[in-house]
Design a protein around this motif. Structure first.
Motif, PDB file in Angstrom:
ATOM      1  N   ILE A  20       0.857  -1.188   0.000  1.00  0.00           N
ATOM      2  CA  ILE A  20       0.000   0.000   0.000  1.00  0.00           C
ATOM      3  C   ILE A  20       0.895   1.241   0.000  1.00  0.00           C
ATOM      4  CG2 ILE A  20      -1.932  -1.082   1.266  1.00  0.00           C
ATOM      5  CD1 ILE A  20      -0.883   0.469   3.772  1.00  0.00           C
ATOM      6  N   PRO A  21       0.358   2.392  -0.425  1.00  0.00           N
ATOM      7  CA  PRO A  21       1.142   3.618  -0.282  1.00  0.00           C
ATOM      8  C   PRO A  21       1.124   4.058   1.179  1.00  0.00           C
ATOM      9  CG  PRO A  21      -0.999   4.097  -1.256  1.00  0.00           C
ATOM     10  CD  PRO A  21      -0.919   2.604  -1.086  1.00  0.00           C
ATOM     11  N   THR A  51       0.005  -1.859   8.380  1.00  0.00           N
ATOM     12  CA  THR A  51      -0.119  -3.145   7.704  1.00  0.00           C
ATOM     13  C   THR A  51       1.267  -3.742   7.522  1.00  0.00           C
ATOM     14  OG1 THR A  51      -1.037  -4.294   5.784  1.00  0.00           O
ATOM     15  CG2 THR A  51      -0.048  -2.162   5.360  1.00  0.00           C
ATOM     16  N   ASN A  52       1.364  -5.055   7.550  1.00  0.00           N
ATOM     17  CA  ASN A  52       2.643  -5.744   7.388  1.00  0.00           C
ATOM     18  C   ASN A  52       2.905  -6.047   5.916  1.00  0.00           C
ATOM     19  OD1 ASN A  52       3.306  -5.895  10.130  1.00  0.00           O
ATOM     20  ND2 ASN A  52       2.199  -7.800  10.409  1.00  0.00           N
ATOM     21  N   LEU A  65      15.994  -1.261   0.266  1.00  0.00           N
ATOM     22  CA  LEU A  65      16.191  -0.132  -0.643  1.00  0.00           C
ATOM     23  C   LEU A  65      15.553   1.173  -0.175  1.00  0.00           C
ATOM     24  CD1 LEU A  65      15.447  -2.433  -3.630  1.00  0.00           C
ATOM     25  CD2 LEU A  65      17.652  -1.412  -3.170  1.00  0.00           C
ATOM     26  N   VAL A  66      14.831   1.140   0.922  1.00  0.00           N
ATOM     27  CA  VAL A  66      14.140   2.332   1.412  1.00  0.00           C
ATOM     28  C   VAL A  66      14.484   2.498   2.897  1.00  0.00           C
ATOM     29  CG1 VAL A  66      11.871   3.389   1.746  1.00  0.00           C
ATOM     30  CG2 VAL A  66      12.255   1.934  -0.216  1.00  0.00           C
ATOM     31  N   GLU A  67      14.588   3.720   3.342  1.00  0.00           N
ATOM     32  CA  GLU A  67      14.875   3.976   4.757  1.00  0.00           C
ATOM     33  C   GLU A  67      13.582   4.023   5.563  1.00  0.00           C
ATOM     34  OE1 GLU A  67      17.156   7.573   5.211  1.00  0.00           O
ATOM     35  OE2 GLU A  67      18.293   7.138   3.399  1.00  0.00           O
ATOM     36  N   GLU A  68      13.686   3.654   6.843  1.00  0.00           N
ATOM     37  CA  GLU A  68      12.532   3.795   7.738  1.00  0.00           C
ATOM     38  C   GLU A  68      12.127   5.263   7.784  1.00  0.00           C
ATOM     39  OE1 GLU A  68      13.478   2.102  11.547  1.00  0.00           O
ATOM     40  OE2 GLU A  68      13.354   0.058  10.800  1.00  0.00           O
ATOM     41  N   GLY A  69      10.812   5.495   7.857  1.00  0.00           N
ATOM     42  CA  GLY A  69      10.289   6.852   7.903  1.00  0.00           C
ATOM     43  C   GLY A  69      10.006   7.450   6.540  1.00  0.00           C
ATOM     44  N   LYS A  70      10.408   6.767   5.474  1.00  0.00           N
ATOM     45  CA  LYS A  70      10.206   7.294   4.121  1.00  0.00           C
ATOM     46  C   LYS A  70       8.832   6.927   3.580  1.00  0.00           C
ATOM     47  CE  LYS A  70      14.303   9.108   3.523  1.00  0.00           C
ATOM     48  NZ  LYS A  70      14.520  10.514   3.431  1.00  0.00           N
ATOM     49  N   GLN A  71       8.320   7.792   2.731  1.00  0.00           N
ATOM     50  CA  GLN A  71       7.047   7.588   2.042  1.00  0.00           C
ATOM     51  C   GLN A  71       7.290   6.659   0.851  1.00  0.00           C
ATOM     52  OE1 GLN A  71       4.203   9.499   2.925  1.00  0.00           O
ATOM     53  NE2 GLN A  71       2.903   8.531   1.413  1.00  0.00           N
ATOM     54  N   GLY A  75       3.458  -0.763  -4.673  1.00  0.00           N
ATOM     55  CA  GLY A  75       4.242  -1.427  -5.711  1.00  0.00           C
ATOM     56  C   GLY A  75       5.693  -1.020  -5.769  1.00  0.00           C
ATOM     57  N   GLU A  76       6.071   0.022  -5.005  1.00  0.00           N
ATOM     58  CA  GLU A  76       7.467   0.476  -5.013  1.00  0.00           C
ATOM     59  C   GLU A  76       8.370  -0.606  -4.428  1.00  0.00           C
ATOM     60  OE1 GLU A  76      10.215   4.060  -3.179  1.00  0.00           O
ATOM     61  OE2 GLU A  76       8.083   4.393  -3.420  1.00  0.00           O
ATOM     62  N   LEU A  77       9.500  -0.837  -5.082  1.00  0.00           N
ATOM     63  CA  LEU A  77      10.464  -1.846  -4.643  1.00  0.00           C
ATOM     64  C   LEU A  77      11.087  -1.418  -3.320  1.00  0.00           C
ATOM     65  CD1 LEU A  77      12.031  -4.448  -5.282  1.00  0.00           C
ATOM     66  CD2 LEU A  77      13.678  -3.039  -6.526  1.00  0.00           C
TER      67      LEU A  77
END
Length: 82
Positions: A20-21, A51-52, A65-71, A75-77
């Motif tokens: 989900i976004p 949601t998990n 590939l993404v940091e905690e706290g980021k939007q 579908g984003e990897l």
């Protein structure tokens, strides 16, 4: 500043996308960890609901590939498995 968004390939079971976004609240795994199919590996918060994100298969976390706290977008990897 424009963020480049890499989408997970739905046909590649090594790529895990955000379901989900929302905001990445926390990762429940680290690079190098072994995970089992269905194991929660990240928590996304959207509109005050969490949601998990679940591992689609057994494997090893290769890259987060993404940091905690980021939007993130749906579908984003966010994680790659080995």
């Amino acid at each position: 500043y424009h963020k480049i968004i890499i989408m997970a390939d739905a046909d590649n079971e090594n790529e895990i996308g955000a379901n989900i976004p929302g905001n990445i609240v926390k990762f429940l795994c680290a690079e190098g960890d072994t995970v089992t199919a269905g194991q929660p590996i990240a928590v996304i918060e959207a509109m005050k609901m969490e949601t998990n994100v679940l591992a689609p298969r057994e494997g090893t976390i290769d890259k987060i590939l993404v940091e905690e706290g980021k939007q993130v977008e749906a579908g984003e990897l966010i994680i790659e498995l080995l």
